[in-house]
Design an enzyme around this catalytic site. Structure first.
Site, PDB file in Angstrom:
ATOM      1  CD  GLU A   1       1.875   4.017  -3.388  1.00 44.88           C
ATOM      2  OE1 GLU A   1       1.613   3.060  -3.858  1.00 44.88           O
ATOM      3  OE2 GLU A   1       1.528   5.187  -3.750  1.00 44.88           O
ATOM      4  N   GLY A   2       0.821   1.131   0.998  1.00 41.78           N
ATOM      5  CA  GLY A   2       0.726  -0.230   1.910  1.00 41.78           C
ATOM      6  C   GLY A   2       1.541   0.238   3.236  1.00 41.78           C
TER       7      GLY A   2
END
Length: 603
Positions: free
Chosen positions: A441-442
């Site tokens: 998610e980054g």
């Protein structure tokens, strides 16, 4: 095997005393349903489910892993039964809208449940974890038909959801994706391509899996402006909305991972799979961000949950493990040695874990109120204010809390010493499981660029000023309290410095954009430490007020003050290093050319 007890007393302190959740819920439309009795029941039953159902499956899930055979994935033993109980108890629908079959309770309450699940069995929690994000994306961007077909099933929990973004050749840079969507004669699309790292992409827990897939149309513009979003079910719904014909989507392989072995991380192949456009053509990235932002907060909660699990087990071990005598003299004279909790360095590690867990919980529940306002408030100004603050704090929640969770679990191994390195104690699993939270998610670097580049500098620091103004008002209100000076004075100084550092980076970036990347990670960590300092100062003020009012829970409230003091004296000074790194700029990072990174000789 690690133990876990949901920290209900601390949750109630943060919810009821620090942030006045009862009043917050009462002010939300439909908030009457979140009565104290209902909230208490959710906390108690959630704690029981986490401890009695999920925790016993955590180690065996890690050891068994998932199995892929003939395209079908089997989750570890017990996972399917646990998911059945999860659905039967109504947990998936807790915060979903009533119009789609949900219970309509505030999102913040579901976030509390999420912490408990992450502490007890992170790998299992990832199966239903992304379903909420998929449901949010469809709720905001789906057609009425899509909502009727997919959303109600996701809310009920009989179907689960995924987000399919990453491809073998690209991760964060989604403009490079190769997956294609070709219109068919029936008004749908044929989706073809390969996605990797898809959590819960294939499993046997639910009767259907709803994939939200990023792909490009034949006439799509180049780059991220040409991305569209499609809903692609594992089984195509029949005329009655039940799973029918198998779609052209399959699991090609399972990733062999460092941790979260109990969750199926899949390579997903889409072979002219039937898909349906969600939202407008070429606007898929905006639609997916609805899901991604929810997922980022969810991953931050994973960091919190693992920090809490690491702390609880480290504390129990430190109380029992006997080794050496205290330097000031025996503390357990009736025993051959003192428990290691008497030693200052062990206390340093325990308090670091405790501070990150309690500070992370305060941050998550602070953000939880913002989520509630954004989702439910009818006050447009309040929603806009909350949405701005939520945008600012989301990368901090995701990146800072996962970094903190990884540090806390590593300290847990260190508290256990050699036993921490041994699988049977379960501490090394917490480290392995927590490591992924810094990546998916980054990554921390991506979140840092989002915070500094998009959330702060893009609006000339106006959103940051909203938050620093809130901190400033708190410091002003507490300025007349001598007992709060140890917290308020350093907080006020850092709050002012935060703005100054931001301006300095912004000025440098005007002539060299690389300065943003050079400062970003240190800027995010600096921001995280200051944010937690603000929350710890508020907690200390609340604890002092309770003691002054004559509370009988003297030990609990004094521990709150002592933990805040440890944070300010031992962890908050890390901002000095981050400040210096920010001010150093990017020259030393960029001076060496890519070709000069070699060792000077051939290998």
């Amino acid at each position: 095997m690690p133990d876990y007890q949901a920290p209900l007393r601390d949750l109630r302190f943060v919810m009821d005393e620090l942030f006045d959740y009862p009043a917050h819920y009462a002010n939300l439309p439909g908030g009457d349903d979140a009565s104290p009795d209902v909230v208490n029941a959710v906390l108690e039953e959630g704690a029981r489910f986490a401890r009695d159902v999920l925790l016993p499956l955590n180690r065996q899930g890690d050891e068994q892993g998932c199995q892929l055979k003939d395209g079908d994935v089997t989750a570890p033993e017990g996972f399917k039964e646990a998911y059945r109980l999860y659905v039967e108890n109504g947990w998936p629908s807790l915060a979903a809208d009533t119009e789609h079959g949900g219970q309509g309770l505030p999102h913040s309450l579901a976030m509390v449940l999420s912490e408990m699940i992450c502490s007890s069995n992170l790998a299992w929690g990832m199966y239903p974890g992304l379903s909420q994000g998929a449901a949010d994306a469809l709720r905001h961007h789906g057609t009425d038909e899509q909502k009727a077909t997919y959303l109600t099933k996701l809310v009920e929990g009989v179907w689960t959801g995924t987000m399919c973004l990453t491809e073998p050749h690209c991760g964060t840079d989604l403009g490079l994706i190769k997956t294609r969507a070709v219109p068919d004669a029936d008004g749908g699309y044929d989706i073809s391509g390969t996605k990797i790292f898809i959590s819960a992409g294939e499993h046997d827990l639910a009767e259907n899996i709803v994939h939200l897939v990023l792909a490009k149309l034949p006439d799509a513009p180049a780059g991220s402006k040409g991305i569209s979003l499609f809903v692609v079910p594992k089984y195509l719904p029949d005329s009655e909305g039940n799973p029918g014909q198998r779609n052209g989507v399959s699991c090609g392989s399972l990733e062999h991972k460092m941790g979260i072995h109990g969750n199926a991380t899949c390579v997903m192949n889409f072979d002219t799979a039937k898909g349906y456009l969600v939202g407008a053509p070429n606007k898929g990235l905006a639609c997916m961000f609805t899901m991604m932002n929810a997922a980022r907060i969810g991953v931050g909660i994973q960091g919190l949950g693992l920090a809490e699990a690491g702390f609880q087990n480290s504390l129990a071990y430190a109380r029992d493990r006997l080794q050496m005598r205290a330097l000031s003299g025996a503390k357990a004279a009736d025993k051959p040695a003192d428990p290691i909790i008497v030693h200052p360095d062990v206390r340093r590690m325990l308090l670091t874990q405790k501070a990150f867990a309690e500070g992370g919980r305060m941050l998550v529940l602070y953000v939880g109120q913002l989520v509630d306002v954004v989702e439910k408030s009818t006050d447009a100004a309040a929603r806009e204010h909350a949405e701005s603050l939520l945008g600012l704090l989301t990368p901090i929640v995701k990146a800072f809390l996962t970094e903190a969770g990884f540090e806390a679990t590593n300290e847990g191994v260190q508290v256990f010493g050699g036993h921490g390195f041994i699988r049977e104690w379960g501490m090394e699993q917490l480290v392995r499981d927590s490591r992924i939270t810094l990546l998916y998610e980054g990554t921390t670097g991506i979140q840092a660029l989002d915070l500094l580049g998009r959330k702060v500098l893009m609006d000339q620091g106006e959103t940051l000023k909203m938050f620093t103004k809130e901190i400033h008002k708190f410091c002003q209100a507490e300025d007349g309290s001598p007992s709060m000076a140890e917290f308020v004075r350093p907080l006020a100084k850092l709050n002012k410095e935060w703005g100054e550092l931001t301006m300095a980076v912004g000025m440098k970036a005007m002539s060299d954009r690389e300065e943003v990347g050079a400062a970003s990670v240190d800027y995010l960590k600096y921001s995280g430490y200051v944010t937690l300092a603000y929350l710890f100062a508020r907690a200390a003020s609340q604890a002092k007020a309770a003691l002054d009012a004559g509370s009988s829970e003297t030990a609990f409230y004094q521990a709150k003050i002592n933990t805040a003091r440890f944070y300010f004296e031992r962890l908050l000074p890390r901002t000095r290093t981050h400040q210096q790194n920010i001010q150093a700029g990017g020259e030393s990072l960029m001076a060496i050319s890519a070709d000069d990174f070699g060792l000077g000789f051939e290998i």
